[in-house]
Design an enzyme around this catalytic site. Structure first.
Site, PDB file in Angstrom:
ATOM      1  N   THR A  73       0.547  -1.361   0.082  1.00 48.31           N
ATOM      2  CA  THR A  73       0.118  -0.188   0.201  1.00 48.31           C
ATOM      3  C   THR A  73       0.855   1.318  -0.064  1.00 48.31           C
ATOM      4  O   THR A  73       2.363   0.841  -0.450  1.00 48.31           O
ATOM      5  CB  THR A  73      -1.285  -0.166   1.260  1.00 48.31           C
ATOM      6  OG1 THR A  73      -0.133  -0.332   2.346  1.00 48.31           O
ATOM      7  CG2 THR A  73      -1.919  -1.376   1.331  1.00 48.31           C
ATOM      8  N   GLN A  75       1.389   3.618   2.355  1.00 53.47           N
ATOM      9  CA  GLN A  75       1.970   3.455   3.670  1.00 53.47           C
ATOM     10  C   GLN A  75       2.187   2.224   3.569  1.00 53.47           C
ATOM     11  O   GLN A  75       3.044   1.600   5.163  1.00 53.47           O
ATOM     12  CB  GLN A  75       0.614   4.349   4.616  1.00 53.47           C
ATOM     13  CG  GLN A  75       0.333   5.107   4.725  1.00 53.47           C
ATOM     14  CD  GLN A  75       1.638   6.017   4.199  1.00 53.47           C
ATOM     15  OE1 GLN A  75       2.439   6.053   4.977  1.00 53.47           O
ATOM     16  NE2 GLN A  75       1.222   7.545   4.049  1.00 53.47           N
ATOM     17  N   SER A  76       3.254   1.401   2.834  1.00 54.98           N
ATOM     18  CA  SER A  76       4.212   0.172   3.381  1.00 54.98           C
ATOM     19  C   SER A  76       5.010   0.574   3.687  1.00 54.98           C
ATOM     20  O   SER A  76       6.238   0.650   3.178  1.00 54.98           O
ATOM     21  CB  SER A  76       3.956  -0.815   2.001  1.00 54.98           C
ATOM     22  OG  SER A  76       5.354  -1.378   2.434  1.00 54.98           O
ATOM     23  N   ASN A  77       5.680  -0.221   4.951  1.00 53.13           N
ATOM     24  CA  ASN A  77       6.769  -0.079   5.262  1.00 53.13           C
ATOM     25  C   ASN A  77       7.929  -1.658   4.480  1.00 53.13           C
ATOM     26  O   ASN A  77       8.558  -0.644   4.546  1.00 53.13           O
ATOM     27  CB  ASN A  77       6.974  -0.286   6.904  1.00 53.13           C
ATOM     28  CG  ASN A  77       6.099  -0.249   7.701  1.00 53.13           C
ATOM     29  OD1 ASN A  77       5.640   1.986   7.793  1.00 53.13           O
ATOM     30  ND2 ASN A  77       4.994  -0.268   8.578  1.00 53.13           N
ATOM     31  N   CYS A  79       7.656  -0.945   1.366  1.00 56.02           N
ATOM     32  CA  CYS A  79       8.051  -0.559   0.035  1.00 56.02           C
ATOM     33  C   CYS A  79       9.359   0.434   0.642  1.00 56.02           C
ATOM     34  O   CYS A  79       9.884   0.300   0.032  1.00 56.02           O
ATOM     35  CB  CYS A  79       6.380   0.416  -0.418  1.00 56.02           C
ATOM     36  SG  CYS A  79       5.708  -1.422  -0.877  1.00 56.02           S
TER      37      CYS A  79
END
Ligand SMILES: *Cc1c(COP(=O)(O)O)cnc(C)c1O
Length: 334
Positions: A73, A75-77, A79
């Site tokens: 997403t 807000q993916s940590n 990514c």
């Protein structure tokens, strides 16, 4: 170094501190609560993902890859950490984000852009329905353009990524030994599963008999995680010929803390964020650690945890997503 351990590229700041939360204990009137500060593995590289990516990136470089492709997403940590690792190593990152973020880029997404990630956005339904075709298409397009991409599954939860937490358990065991706490309950959030899978394998490999690992699912149900994480553990054991006796019974999950779904916060999780902020000046995140910590707080309240043995929370990071949720963190102020 454990036998058959693959190569890694050192990126995380290790060992992370193991600290006691004395002001929290006083506030709650409970037994010893400790925290393994894996939110301090770095700043841009903070959180659990960098431990896994150290092995994944080493594998990619060894295979001559120049691009990491992954998904999550906005807000993916994971990514964000992947984009940071790539910037640091001179690789390219391609992030497949869903759904398409709206408004000004915030939190992790802002960092993805600054780290120079090549970002592709998809509507959630489209991505979920056509996932294999989308991923293959992006990999084919990159190859046609002369790149050598390596796909990184969600959360870097693949067998080689499990080494991050196989090793983290050895690191934690040393710290527990120094603090005279070989017997303890260790609580951590569970989503794509590589953290918990690695921890379970680490406990078995390093024979940490006094450590009881409690995984708190924050995205899916226990049946799903039992199947997926069991499978991941078995693949890791096969691939690296680990001499451990693994059975599903090695996995212990604390059910009931997903709420309405992944990344949908609920009141007690938000309250956990505020409690730890005002007692310890430590920030949890609304997606993972706040939900797992509210499971820990409930366990302390009804004395399932923290009575006979100390409890250790593995803080897996996620602080940047707090900055994408200001209204949620500040509503229903106590
Ligand atoms: C990804 C993540 C987790 C979950 O770890 P998995 O290995 O995906 O189960 C927990 N906490 C934070 C902050 C994360 O970013």
């Amino acid at each position: 170094m454990t036998m058959n351990e693959p190569k890694r590229i050192h990126l995380a700041t290790l060992p992370t501190p193991l600290v006691r939360l004395e002001r929290l204990e006083r506030e709650l009137g409970c037994g010893p609560v400790w925290m393994k500060r894996d939110d301090l593995t770095g700043l841009e590289l903070s959180g659990n993902k960098v431990r896994k990516l150290e092995f994944v990136a080493a594998d990619a470089v060894a295979r001559g890859c120049d691009t990491l492709v992954t998904e999550g997403t906005a807000q993916s940590n994971h990514c964000r950490a992947t984009a940071a690792v790539c910037a640091k190593l001179g690789l390219r990152s391609v992030l497949l984000l869903r759904p398409e973020p709206k408004g000004d880029p915030q939190g992790n997404h802002l960092l993805d852009l600054l780290f120079g990630a090549d970002i592709r956005c998809y509507p959630r339904d489209h991505f979920e329905g056509d996932r294999p075709a989308i991923v293959d298409g992006v990999l084919a397009e990159l190859s046609a353009a002369g790149r050598t991409p390596r796909w990184v599954p969600m959360g870097a939860s693949e067998p080689i990524g499990c080494w991050g937490y196989i090793n983290a358990m050895a690191e934690l065991a040393d710290q527990l030994g120094a603090a005279n706490m070989s017997d303890c309950d260790v609580v951590l959030p569970v989503s794509s599963g590589g953290t918990y899978a690695g921890a379970v394998l680490g406990v078995l490999l390093h024979r940490l008999e006094g450590v009881r690992l409690l995984g708190v699912p924050v995205s899916d149900d226990v049946a799903y995680h039992t199947r997926e994480i069991g499978d991941l553990c078995r693949r890791c054991i096969d691939e690296f010929q680990l001499s451990v006796d693994f059975a599903d019974a090695a996995m212990r999950f604390v059910d009931g803390y997903v709420g309405e779904g992944y990344a949908i916060p609920y009141a007690s999780a938000i309250e956990a964020i505020r409690l730890l902020a005002r007692t310890e000046a430590i920030m949890l995140d609304p997606v993972y650690t706040a939900k797992a910590f509210s499971a820990l707080l409930d366990g302390l309240k009804d004395a399932r945890l923290g009575r006979e043995r100390p409890v250790v929370f593995v803080h897996t990071g996620g602080v940047f997503s707090d900055f994408a949720w200001p209204a949620v963190l500040l509503t229903e102020r106590p």
